[in-house]
Write a protein that holds these residues in place. Structure first.
Motif, PDB file in Angstrom:
ATOM      1  N   GLY A 125      66.188  60.459 -28.340  1.00  0.00           N
ATOM      2  CA  GLY A 125      65.010  59.867 -27.724  1.00  0.00           C
ATOM      3  C   GLY A 125      64.249  58.946 -28.649  1.00  0.00           C
ATOM      4  N   TYR A 126      63.224  58.339 -28.093  1.00  0.00           N
ATOM      5  CA  TYR A 126      62.352  57.424 -28.837  1.00  0.00           C
ATOM      6  C   TYR A 126      60.908  57.810 -28.562  1.00  0.00           C
ATOM      7  N   LEU A 127      60.131  57.990 -29.642  1.00  0.00           N
ATOM      8  CA  LEU A 127      58.707  58.294 -29.522  1.00  0.00           C
ATOM      9  C   LEU A 127      57.923  57.077 -30.001  1.00  0.00           C
ATOM     10  N   HIS A 128      57.142  56.510 -29.089  1.00  0.00           N
ATOM     11  CA  HIS A 128      56.349  55.323 -29.413  1.00  0.00           C
ATOM     12  C   HIS A 128      54.902  55.733 -29.675  1.00  0.00           C
ATOM     13  N   VAL A 129      54.404  55.405 -30.865  1.00  0.00           N
ATOM     14  CA  VAL A 129      53.019  55.704 -31.232  1.00  0.00           C
ATOM     15  C   VAL A 129      52.115  54.612 -30.672  1.00  0.00           C
ATOM     16  N   LEU A 130      51.116  55.017 -29.895  1.00  0.00           N
ATOM     17  CA  LEU A 130      50.237  54.055 -29.228  1.00  0.00           C
ATOM     18  C   LEU A 130      49.115  53.558 -30.126  1.00  0.00           C
ATOM     19  N   ASN A 131      48.674  54.380 -31.082  1.00  0.00           N
ATOM     20  CA  ASN A 131      47.588  53.966 -31.982  1.00  0.00           C
ATOM     21  C   ASN A 131      47.971  54.222 -33.439  1.00  0.00           C
ATOM     22  N   PRO A 132      48.917  53.435 -33.985  1.00  0.00           N
ATOM     23  CA  PRO A 132      49.355  53.666 -35.368  1.00  0.00           C
ATOM     24  C   PRO A 132      48.279  53.346 -36.399  1.00  0.00           C
ATOM     25  N   SER A 133      47.304  52.494 -36.045  1.00  0.00           N
ATOM     26  CA  SER A 133      46.263  52.106 -37.000  1.00  0.00           C
ATOM     27  C   SER A 133      45.151  53.145 -37.045  1.00  0.00           C
ATOM     28  N   ASN A 134      44.505  53.254 -38.199  1.00  0.00           N
ATOM     29  CA  ASN A 134      43.342  54.116 -38.360  1.00  0.00           C
ATOM     30  C   ASN A 134      42.364  53.414 -39.287  1.00  0.00           C
ATOM     31  N   ASN A 135      41.267  54.072 -39.621  1.00  0.00           N
ATOM     32  CA  ASN A 135      40.226  53.409 -40.408  1.00  0.00           C
ATOM     33  C   ASN A 135      40.657  53.080 -41.834  1.00  0.00           C
ATOM     34  N   THR A 136      41.752  53.699 -42.330  1.00  0.00           N
ATOM     35  CA  THR A 136      42.239  53.399 -43.684  1.00  0.00           C
ATOM     36  C   THR A 136      43.280  52.277 -43.684  1.00  0.00           C
ATOM     37  N   ASN A 137      43.726  51.860 -42.484  1.00  0.00           N
ATOM     38  CA  ASN A 137      44.773  50.838 -42.343  1.00  0.00           C
ATOM     39  C   ASN A 137      46.078  51.237 -43.027  1.00  0.00           C
ATOM     40  N   LYS A 138      46.311  52.539 -43.143  1.00  0.00           N
ATOM     41  CA  LYS A 138      47.559  53.039 -43.721  1.00  0.00           C
ATOM     42  C   LYS A 138      48.422  53.618 -42.601  1.00  0.00           C
ATOM     43  N   LEU A 139      49.693  53.275 -42.603  1.00  0.00           N
ATOM     44  CA  LEU A 139      50.614  53.823 -41.612  1.00  0.00           C
ATOM     45  C   LEU A 139      51.002  55.234 -42.032  1.00  0.00           C
ATOM     46  N   ILE A 140      50.690  56.214 -41.188  1.00  0.00           N
ATOM     47  CA  ILE A 140      50.910  57.617 -41.545  1.00  0.00           C
ATOM     48  C   ILE A 140      51.948  58.264 -40.633  1.00  0.00           C
ATOM     49  N   VAL A 141      51.792  58.094 -39.329  1.00  0.00           N
ATOM     50  CA  VAL A 141      52.745  58.634 -38.360  1.00  0.00           C
ATOM     51  C   VAL A 141      53.358  57.457 -37.605  1.00  0.00           C
ATOM     52  N   PRO A 142      54.624  57.136 -37.852  1.00  0.00           N
ATOM     53  CA  PRO A 142      55.232  55.942 -37.260  1.00  0.00           C
ATOM     54  C   PRO A 142      55.914  56.227 -35.917  1.00  0.00           C
ATOM     55  N   SER A 143      56.184  55.169 -35.164  1.00  0.00           N
ATOM     56  CA  SER A 143      57.111  55.287 -34.035  1.00  0.00           C
ATOM     57  C   SER A 143      58.485  55.635 -34.600  1.00  0.00           C
ATOM     58  N   ARG A 144      59.311  56.323 -33.799  1.00  0.00           N
ATOM     59  CA  ARG A 144      60.542  56.833 -34.397  1.00  0.00           C
ATOM     60  C   ARG A 144      61.595  57.185 -33.355  1.00  0.00           C
ATOM     61  N   LEU A 145      62.841  57.139 -33.809  1.00  0.00           N
ATOM     62  CA  LEU A 145      63.955  57.681 -33.048  1.00  0.00           C
ATOM     63  C   LEU A 145      64.067  59.162 -33.379  1.00  0.00           C
ATOM     64  N   MET A 146      64.468  59.971 -32.396  1.00  0.00           N
ATOM     65  CA  MET A 146      64.537  61.414 -32.612  1.00  0.00           C
ATOM     66  C   MET A 146      65.901  61.954 -32.205  1.00  0.00           C
ATOM     67  N   ILE A 147      66.450  62.806 -33.060  1.00  0.00           N
ATOM     68  CA  ILE A 147      67.703  63.510 -32.798  1.00  0.00           C
ATOM     69  C   ILE A 147      67.366  64.998 -32.782  1.00  0.00           C
TER      70      ILE A 147
END
Length: 362
Positions: free
Chosen positions: A190-212
């Motif tokens: 499957g594929y999990l799409h993150v809808l709000n990847p941005s936060n107040n620190t502008n650091k990518l923490i939890v990305p969109s991803r393929l899942m096995i």
């Protein structure tokens, strides 16, 4: 003063990774207890609910200035069967380690993740399901470690930035395909799409991803489609009951006594009885009858031309359908297209094939 010190210490403890992990473990244990309660319920006894664990590997999809290795995690799941559809929920843990090349740092995060969604059987298959879920996650612990000349050895220790991040809930949508290998497990892509990847620190923490994912199902009948479950239920019941044979073969194929001998030698799935024509209606009204079988000429399904073979009927004398072994034909005798069964040897072979299909169906 001591009270203030205690309160401050408690506040500090609240924000430590160890305390967050304790909360996470408590949540997992509570959820597992809830699943166990469901497992004892009448719904599960009726094969409507399945539950288990789902370890997974994820492949983060990152922008050019970020890189990462495949990550890991695990869920516990509950799935409720609605005929060919399911309602499914998961709760679990995921870990990510993302290198930010622009800032020469590594972001490591531990996350609580949850999903609730819908699963539907793909048309014309019994082994593939399509999944669509709402999948938020929550930051349990996020640390930033500087690399290169800004590493720990130069006085820049790893920094806990969990409390600096807002919002702490990441919204996501998941879509995937589940391939049912056997009753106790399934493989999922499957594929999990993150809808709000941005936060107040502008650091990518939890990305969109393929899942096995591999789902270990602890309730083997709960994830079974209703038609398959119905088939298994009646065929299992037939093992300790009687299959009533109705003779519709050509007069030259065999006599009733010869058919009885052929069944005695080649049929072992259940007890059997050959009915006379005047007994059929009376027996069909008995409440404990499970299945009938016509041997000879009949119809494989409504609208089909008449053929020959062994046809499995339900307790009301209606033709069964897939996934039942509803029609067994003899490849040595035209696969049911010949006018008669073709004598004793062909009939013996046909009964043996029918018997084998019942034994190996489920």
């Amino acid at each position: 003063m001591d009270g203030c010190t205690i309160e401050t210490n408690l506040d500090m403890e609240f924000h430590t990774f160890e305390f967050r992990m304790k909360r996470f473990l408590c949540l997992i244990i509570s959820t597992a207890s809830l699943i166990y309660s469901f497992a004892q319920s009448s719904e599960l006894a009726n094969k409507k609910m399945s539950y288990g664990v789902s370890p997974f590997i994820t492949i983060p999809l990152l922008p050019n200035h970020n890189s990462s290795t495949p990550s890991f995690g695990g869920d516990i799941f509950v799935s409720y069967n609605l005929k060919q559809d399911y309602l499914q929920s998961k709760l679990g843990y995921s870990f990510f380690s993302i290198i930010n090349k622009n800032e020469s740092s590594i972001i490591r995060s531990s996350n609580l993740q949850f999903s609730i969604g819908y699963k539907r059987q793909v048309r014309f298959t019994n082994e593939v399901n399509f999944l669509l879920s709402y999948a938020p996650s929550y930051y349990l612990n996020v640390k930033e470690k500087f690399a290169g000349r800004f590493s720990d050895s130069f006085g820049f220790p790893t920094k806990d930035i969990t409390n600096e991040i807002s919002p702490k809930i990441v919204q996501g949508v998941y879509a995937g395909l589940e391939f049912q290998f056997k009753e106790q497990g399934s493989f999922e892509l499957g594929y999990l799409h993150v809808l709000n990847p941005s936060n107040n620190t502008n650091k990518l923490i939890v990305p969109s991803r393929l899942m096995i994912v591999y789902n270990f199902n602890f309730a083997k009948d709960g994830n079974m489609h209703e038609d398959v479950f119905q088939t298994r239920t009646t065929l299992q019941k037939l093992k300790s009951d009687t299959l009533y044979f109705i003779n519709r073969a050509c007069p030259d194929d065999f006599t009733t006594s010869q058919l009885d001998s052929l069944l005695r030698e080649n049929y072992s799935y259940s007890a059997y009885r050959i009915l006379r024509d005047d007994e059929v209606a009376k027996v069909s009204k008995q409440p404990n009858v499970v299945h009938f079988a016509i041997i000879g000429k009949h119809y494989a399904s409504p609208g089909d031309p008449e053929s020959n073979g062994i046809y499995l009927l339900d307790s009301k004398l209606n033709s069964t359908e897939y996934p039942y072994p509803y029609h067994t034909s003899n490849p040595k005798n035209g696969n049911g297209l010949s006018s008669c069964l073709g004598g004793l040897s062909n009939t013996a072979f046909l009964i043996g094939v029918f018997n084998s299909r019942l034994h190996h169906k489920y």
